[in-house]
Design an enzyme around this catalytic site. Structure first.
Site, PDB file in Angstrom:
ATOM      1  N   ARG A 186      11.899   0.403   6.674  1.00  0.00           N
ATOM      2  CA  ARG A 186      13.112  -0.346   6.993  1.00  0.00           C
ATOM      3  C   ARG A 186      13.860  -0.727   5.724  1.00  0.00           C
ATOM      4  O   ARG A 186      15.058  -0.847   5.719  1.00  0.00           O
ATOM      5  CB  ARG A 186      12.766  -1.588   7.818  1.00  0.00           C
ATOM      6  CG  ARG A 186      13.217  -1.408   9.264  1.00  0.00           C
ATOM      7  CD  ARG A 186      12.766  -2.546  10.120  1.00  0.00           C
ATOM      8  NE  ARG A 186      11.386  -2.336  10.525  1.00  0.00           N
ATOM      9  CZ  ARG A 186      10.532  -3.323  10.764  1.00  0.00           C
ATOM     10  NH1 ARG A 186      10.894  -4.571  10.636  1.00  0.00           N
ATOM     11  NH2 ARG A 186       9.312  -3.056  11.141  1.00  0.00           N
ATOM     12  N   ALA A 239      -7.277  19.114  -3.999  1.00  0.00           N
ATOM     13  CA  ALA A 239      -7.006  19.500  -2.605  1.00  0.00           C
ATOM     14  C   ALA A 239      -7.003  21.016  -2.455  1.00  0.00           C
ATOM     15  O   ALA A 239      -7.202  21.538  -1.365  1.00  0.00           O
ATOM     16  CB  ALA A 239      -5.671  18.923  -2.152  1.00  0.00           C
ATOM     17  N   LYS A 293      -7.093  -1.815   9.527  1.00  0.00           N
ATOM     18  CA  LYS A 293      -8.425  -2.182  10.063  1.00  0.00           C
ATOM     19  C   LYS A 293      -8.336  -2.771  11.454  1.00  0.00           C
ATOM     20  O   LYS A 293      -9.192  -2.507  12.300  1.00  0.00           O
ATOM     21  CB  LYS A 293      -9.140  -3.148   9.116  1.00  0.00           C
ATOM     22  CG  LYS A 293      -8.333  -4.392   8.756  1.00  0.00           C
ATOM     23  CD  LYS A 293      -7.883  -4.395   7.327  1.00  0.00           C
ATOM     24  CE  LYS A 293      -6.784  -5.421   7.127  1.00  0.00           C
ATOM     25  NZ  LYS A 293      -6.599  -5.844   5.768  1.00  0.00           N
ATOM     26  N   GLU A 298     -10.336   5.528   5.598  1.00  0.00           N
ATOM     27  CA  GLU A 298     -11.137   5.010   4.474  1.00  0.00           C
ATOM     28  C   GLU A 298     -10.586   3.692   3.935  1.00  0.00           C
ATOM     29  O   GLU A 298     -11.337   2.771   3.582  1.00  0.00           O
ATOM     30  CB  GLU A 298     -11.170   6.063   3.352  1.00  0.00           C
ATOM     31  CG  GLU A 298     -11.963   5.677   2.135  1.00  0.00           C
ATOM     32  CD  GLU A 298     -13.453   5.520   2.425  1.00  0.00           C
ATOM     33  OE1 GLU A 298     -14.115   6.510   2.695  1.00  0.00           O
ATOM     34  OE2 GLU A 298     -13.950   4.361   2.381  1.00  0.00           O
ATOM     35  N   VAL A 319       0.837  -1.213   0.000  1.00  0.00           N
ATOM     36  CA  VAL A 319       0.000   0.000   0.000  1.00  0.00           C
ATOM     37  C   VAL A 319       0.873   1.264   0.000  1.00  0.00           C
ATOM     38  O   VAL A 319       0.564   2.244  -0.683  1.00  0.00           O
ATOM     39  CB  VAL A 319      -0.978   0.000   1.199  1.00  0.00           C
ATOM     40  CG1 VAL A 319      -1.894   1.213   1.146  1.00  0.00           C
ATOM     41  CG2 VAL A 319      -1.806  -1.285   1.209  1.00  0.00           C
ATOM     42  N   ASP A 335     -10.376 -10.816   9.735  1.00  0.00           N
ATOM     43  CA  ASP A 335     -10.204  -9.607   8.930  1.00  0.00           C
ATOM     44  C   ASP A 335     -11.574  -8.986   8.603  1.00  0.00           C
ATOM     45  O   ASP A 335     -11.764  -7.776   8.736  1.00  0.00           O
ATOM     46  CB  ASP A 335      -9.440  -9.978   7.641  1.00  0.00           C
ATOM     47  CG  ASP A 335      -9.280  -8.819   6.704  1.00  0.00           C
ATOM     48  OD1 ASP A 335      -8.461  -7.927   7.010  1.00  0.00           O
ATOM     49  OD2 ASP A 335      -9.979  -8.760   5.667  1.00  0.00           O
ATOM     50  N   LYS A 363     -13.350  -5.269   9.784  1.00  0.00           N
ATOM     51  CA  LYS A 363     -13.976  -4.294   8.868  1.00  0.00           C
ATOM     52  C   LYS A 363     -15.457  -4.095   9.214  1.00  0.00           C
ATOM     53  O   LYS A 363     -15.965  -2.972   9.174  1.00  0.00           O
ATOM     54  CB  LYS A 363     -13.819  -4.785   7.432  1.00  0.00           C
ATOM     55  CG  LYS A 363     -12.359  -4.829   6.972  1.00  0.00           C
ATOM     56  CD  LYS A 363     -12.200  -5.650   5.706  1.00  0.00           C
ATOM     57  CE  LYS A 363     -10.758  -5.710   5.233  1.00  0.00           C
ATOM     58  NZ  LYS A 363     -10.540  -6.730   4.198  1.00  0.00           N
TER      59      LYS A 363
HETATM   60  N1  HSE Z   1      -6.537  -9.738   3.270  1.00  0.00           N
HETATM   61  C1  HSE Z   1      -7.469  -8.711   2.909  1.00  0.00           C
HETATM   62  C2  HSE Z   1      -8.434  -9.284   1.873  1.00  0.00           C
HETATM   63  C3  HSE Z   1      -6.735  -7.528   2.365  1.00  0.00           C
HETATM   64  O1  HSE Z   1      -8.171 -10.365   1.339  1.00  0.00           O
HETATM   65  O2  HSE Z   1      -9.469  -8.678   1.619  1.00  0.00           O
HETATM   66  C4  HSE Z   1      -7.526  -6.255   2.340  1.00  0.00           C
HETATM   67  O3  HSE Z   1      -7.948  -5.847   3.604  1.00  0.00           O
END
Ligand code: HSE
Length: 450
Positions: free
Chosen positions: A61, A49, A119, A143, A30, A215, A219
């Site tokens: 790193r 903007a 998240k 977002e 990202v 995950d 979210k």
């Molecule tokens: N591992 C997450 C997915 C990445 O597969 O949706 C995005 O949050």
């Protein structure tokens, strides 16, 4: 005479606007996407903007071959970025909840706004981080934390702000959706597809977060808090993964006119709030049932607007960067004019947030798909239907598959009406004790999504 022409951006009173300086922490998938899109779309981004956005410093790193950072200063210690007096916004893209939390706290203490795609951090520590940000007069924007490139936070918080949100349901984990799609379309094996999703860079560092629904739960809780105006309550989300889904259930669902999707569902009624992530049969004619591969989609039902659907890439370098940069642009508009964003972190003023009771899973009401394995002999099916009716459960559809060979077992597949989960579990318990029933009864929740 050399003539220098300097274009200075200005506000509506003609005062010049200062450029907004960002520090990017993390140069992975990202981070590199954010750098590249900021560079490539510089003109459009500045125009939107109303001021220039300058990458002041990067904390990473190691470098990333996908990203040529040119003359931008790269430091190894991300905390240098959080303390840098020449940075206005810290963009946290390192992930995890330990160092990332310390980084965000340091940035806030140094009066810097924060943009994050994290998240887990927001779901688990959002309440305290938002309070700290508000006390320090800065904002955390996130977002990119939900559904990657889909601007679902903005849609819920701003676009749908007139509505009472009744429920939402989302395919919010691309890896899980990819696995289920491949199982359905190609009859592939679960673990085989997971390895491919990891190689494609979609899966979390620990892929059990994807397949066990953690995950998606991160979210979901963020979406639910913004939808209903309540503090984040990650620990209350019911989470069930897709690792037990068998190819025969995928096929059975198809034959009955359904698709199995791993859904995050949040709903609010007078009884309380439901927060649940689990495999779900949904009618194949719903648009969301046709969201395949790594794509994400969120269906939101508002009382005024009715059902709305948001679709797009839920992961990946530039789709996620698209959301990160949208947040940077939002903040830049305030920073450039020396004003503080007034929008509350969860869309509702923090003093208006209400801790609604979250219903235990046993109390939810939904329809069910059942697969019962039974010896092929007279009376087994009628016993099952009798137990169901004793529990007040009616059967909407039933299919019995012939045993594959003499003496082997039959599969009985059923769709029930909507019933309380505890009632259904009580019926299953009785059925499993019946003579002629083999092994556990497979049950998957069914939602009509209307
Ligand atoms: N591992 C997450 C997915 C990445 O597969 O949706 C995005 O949050």
């Amino acid at each position: 005479v050399a003539l220098f022409c300097l274009k200075i951006r200005s506000d509506c009173r003609g005062n010049s606007l200062k450029p907004v300086r960002i520090g990017i922490c993390g140069l992975g998938t990202v981070g590199s996407g954010t750098f590249n899109v900021l560079e490539r779309n510089k003109a459009e981004i500045s125009a939107r903007a109303g001021t220039d956005i300058v990458i002041q410093q990067i904390g990473a790193r190691r470098g990333n071959p996908d990203c040529n950072t040119g003359t931008v200063e790269v430091v190894h210690d991300i905390f240098d970025v959080a303390r840098n007096p020449n940075v206005d916004v810290v963009v946290e893209l390192i992930g995890g909840t330990t160092t990332a939390k310390e980084l965000v706290e340091t940035a806030i203490e140094n009066k810097k706004h924060v943009v994050t795609a994290n998240k887990a951090l927001i779901a688990e520590f959002g309440n305290e981080l938002f309070a700290k940000a508000e006390a320090n007069g800065v904002r955390i924007t996130f977002e990119a934390a939900v559904a990657g490139g889909i601007p679902i936070i903005k849609a819920l918080r701003e676009g749908l702000a007139a509505n009472k949100i009744e429920w939402l349901a989302g395919i919010i984990n691309g890896t899980g959706n990819y696995i289920l799609t491949e199982m359905r379309d190609k009859g592939r094996d679960f673990s085989d597809v997971l390895k491919e999703a990891q190689a494609l860079g979609y899966a979390e560092a620990d892929p059990t977060f994807d397949v066990e629904g953690i995950d998606a739960a991160h979210k979901l809780v963020i979406l639910a808090s913004i939808a209903f105006g309540m503090p984040l309550q990650f620990e209350k989300v019911f989470t069930e993964g897709i690792s037990n889904i068998e190819p025969q259930d995928v096929t059975n669902a198809n034959e009955l006119g359904y698709r199995i999707k791993h859904l995050g569902i949040a709903s609010k009624s007078n009884d309380g709030v439901e927060l649940r992530v689990h495999p779900t049969l949904i009618p194949e004619k719903r648009l969301i049932a046709n969201v395949d591969g790594v794509m994400n989609a969120v269906l939101v039902k508002g009382d005024a607007v009715g059902p709305t659907l948001y679709y797009g890439a839920g992961a990946g370098s530039e789709p996620t960067a698209s959301s990160v940069i949208a947040d940077i642009i939002d903040l830049a508009r305030f920073i450039a004019t020396d004003t503080v964003p007034t929008q509350a972190h969860l869309g509702f003023a923090s003093e208006a947030l209400q801790e609604y009771p979250v219903l235990p899973i046993a109390e939810i009401t939904t329809a069910y798909y059942l697969r019962i394995t039974a010896e092929d002999r007279m009376g087994v099916l009628s016993n099952i239907t009798q137990i169901m009716s004793q529990q007040g459960i009616s059967i909407e559809a039933v299919v019995q598959r012939e045993p594959k060979s003499e003496g082997s077992q039959a599969s009985i597949i059923m769709l029930t009406n909507r019933v309380k989960e505890k009632q259904l579990l009580a019926a299953i318990k009785t059925i499993e004790k019946e003579d002629g029933i083999v092994g556990p009864v497979v049950n998957i929740r069914v939602e009509a999504l209307v």
